[in-house]
Design an enzyme around this catalytic site. Structure first.
Site, PDB file in Angstrom:
ATOM      1  CG  ASP A  91      -2.057   0.964   0.772  1.00 46.96           C
ATOM      2  OD1 ASP A  91      -3.012   1.370  -0.012  1.00 46.96           O
ATOM      3  OD2 ASP A  91      -1.992   1.579   1.977  1.00 46.96           O
TER       4      ASP A  91
ATOM      5  CG  HIS B 188      -0.516   1.652  -9.612  1.00 46.75           C
ATOM      6  ND1 HIS B 188      -0.386   1.543  -7.933  1.00 46.75           N
ATOM      7  CD2 HIS B 188      -1.685   2.757  -9.631  1.00 46.75           C
ATOM      8  CE1 HIS B 188      -1.907   1.922  -7.651  1.00 46.75           C
ATOM      9  NE2 HIS B 188      -2.448   2.386  -8.097  1.00 46.75           N
TER      10      HIS B 188
ATOM     11  CG  LEU C  86       9.015 -17.942  -2.992  1.00 47.95           C
ATOM     12  CD1 LEU C  86       9.190 -17.484  -1.545  1.00 47.95           C
ATOM     13  CD2 LEU C  86       9.456 -16.410  -3.270  1.00 47.95           C
TER      14      LEU C  86
HETATM   15  C1  FPP Z   1      -2.427   0.451  -3.560  1.00 44.28           C
HETATM   16  O1  FPP Z   1      -1.961   1.168  -3.136  1.00 44.28           O
HETATM   17  C2  FPP Z   1      -1.419  -0.860  -4.025  1.00 44.28           C
HETATM   18  C3  FPP Z   1      -2.102  -1.243  -4.585  1.00 44.28           C
HETATM   19  C4  FPP Z   1      -3.877  -1.041  -5.582  1.00 44.28           C
HETATM   20  C5  FPP Z   1      -1.740  -1.711  -6.264  1.00 44.28           C
HETATM   21  C6  FPP Z   1      -0.410  -2.882  -5.764  1.00 44.28           C
HETATM   22  C7  FPP Z   1       0.532  -3.411  -7.076  1.00 44.28           C
HETATM   23  C8  FPP Z   1       1.485  -2.595  -7.258  1.00 44.28           C
HETATM   24  C9  FPP Z   1       2.740  -2.571  -6.069  1.00 44.28           C
HETATM   25  C10 FPP Z   1       2.352  -2.703  -8.557  1.00 44.28           C
HETATM   26  C11 FPP Z   1       1.214  -3.866  -9.184  1.00 44.28           C
HETATM   27  C12 FPP Z   1       2.793  -4.762  -9.570  1.00 44.28           C
HETATM   28  C13 FPP Z   1       2.993  -5.745 -10.080  1.00 44.28           C
HETATM   29  C14 FPP Z   1       3.792  -6.913 -10.280  1.00 44.28           C
HETATM   30  C15 FPP Z   1       1.359  -6.995 -10.460  1.00 44.28           C
HETATM   31  P1  FPP Z   1      -2.974   2.751  -2.928  1.00 44.28           P
HETATM   32  O2  FPP Z   1      -3.311   2.622  -4.729  1.00 44.28           O
HETATM   33  O3  FPP Z   1      -4.416   2.638  -2.625  1.00 44.28           O
HETATM   34  O4  FPP Z   1      -1.885   3.972  -2.302  1.00 44.28           O
HETATM   35  P2  FPP Z   1      -2.461   4.548  -1.611  1.00 44.28           P
HETATM   36  O5  FPP Z   1      -3.337   4.527  -0.693  1.00 44.28           O
HETATM   37  O6  FPP Z   1      -1.343   5.842  -1.181  1.00 44.28           O
HETATM   38  O7  FPP Z   1      -3.307   5.790  -2.642  1.00 44.28           O
END
Ligand code: FPP
Length: 253
Positions: free
Chosen positions: A12, A29, A123
């Site tokens: 997150d 992202h 893994l």
């Molecule tokens: C939450 O951050 C994160 C997500 C919803 C997506 C997580 C995805 C990645 C780390 C990249 C994907 C990579 C692969 C390889 C599949 P948020 O956007 O909710 O953050 P915020 O709370 O700051 O708004």
């Protein structure tokens, strides 16, 4: 080697990381996806048996279309880039969740990577994508009921019908980004998990911090509802002392 076998991570903080830098959320992202390989490698190096990463929840479908589509593209890019390394490193890859709504070429690539790594014994790497913990449980319950209409379900029956039963219970759940909740992630598997919340936003998370969290948590005593080993030892000593006293009093009286 760590006693922590299954680690789950809620990645997150991407959006806030980007916002702080006056960039669009999707930039976060993109940067966050770059961290994933380092953490996978680190998990492998530390002898962790299973790593489950929350990449896209069922609730995330309600995000703006361009954000949803970039997440699909990042998954595809990751698989294209990392597929040969996963095979070389003996990693068994799987996606859990309802992936049918994803673009067809992404679904094909997921299935191909799963098939190519299916015999790997190292893994167990899992991406939770279009995933929700409650729907995973309901899916298992419904499956059991259809198969056994007149039987009562046991915990083992349910565990065996989860998306990836062989990864077992989660030992440690890490959430980056500072929020302290579990957001419908691996609800059944996390019953006895240690929880660790770090303020570090996912794009800034490093293999170094990951390893220190594992080292830190490995020192915590997990009691699974029991008393601590120390308390248990103390209780045994007290019981033995009291039995001895009763015996002596019995002999003297
Ligand atoms: C939450 O951050 C994160 C997500 C919803 C997506 C997580 C995805 C990645 C780390 C990249 C994907 C990579 C692969 C390889 C599949 P948020 O956007 O909710 O953050 P915020 O709370 O700051 O708004």
């Amino acid at each position: 080697m760590s006693t922590i076998k299954h680690v789950a991570i809620i990645m997150d903080g991407n959006g806030r990381w980007a916002k702080k830098r006056f960039r669009p959320r999707i930039w976060g992202h993109v940067r966050g996806s770059g961290v994933v390989s380092d953490i996978v490698q680190s998990a492998d190096d530390q002898g962790i048996k299973a790593l489950t990463l929350y990449a896209f929840s069922t609730e995330n479908w309600s995000r703006p279309v361009d954000e949803v589509s970039i997440l699909f593209k990042l998954l595809k890019k990751f698989l294209l880039k990392e597929q040969s390394r996963l095979i070389k490193n003996n990693v068994h890859f799987k996606v859990i969740g309802e992936i049918n709504g994803l673009p067809e070429d992404t679904v094909t690539l997921i299935k191909e990577t799963e098939a190519l790594t299916a015999k790997a014994t190292g893994l167990k790497l899992t991406f939770a994508f279009s995933y929700g913990g409650r729907s995973e449980i309901m899916r298992a319950v419904n499956q059991f009921q259809i198969q056994n209409p007149s039987k009562l379900m046991t915990e083992d029956d349910l565990s065996a019908r989860l998306y990836r039963p062989e990864t077992g219970d989660v030992d440690l759940m890490i959430r980056t980004g500072g929020e302290q909740r579990i957001s419908n992630f691996l609800l059944w598997q996390m019953a006895y998990a240690e929880l660790y919340f770090t303020p570090t936003k996912w794009p800034d998370f490093t293999a170094h911090e990951f390893k220190s969290i594992i080292d830190h948590v490995s020192c915590r005593e997990r009691r699974f509802g029991n008393v601590s080993a120390q308390t248990s030892l103390q209780m045994s000593i007290e019981l033995a002392e009291s039995n001895k006293t009763n015996f002596v009093q019995g002999v003297l009286s």
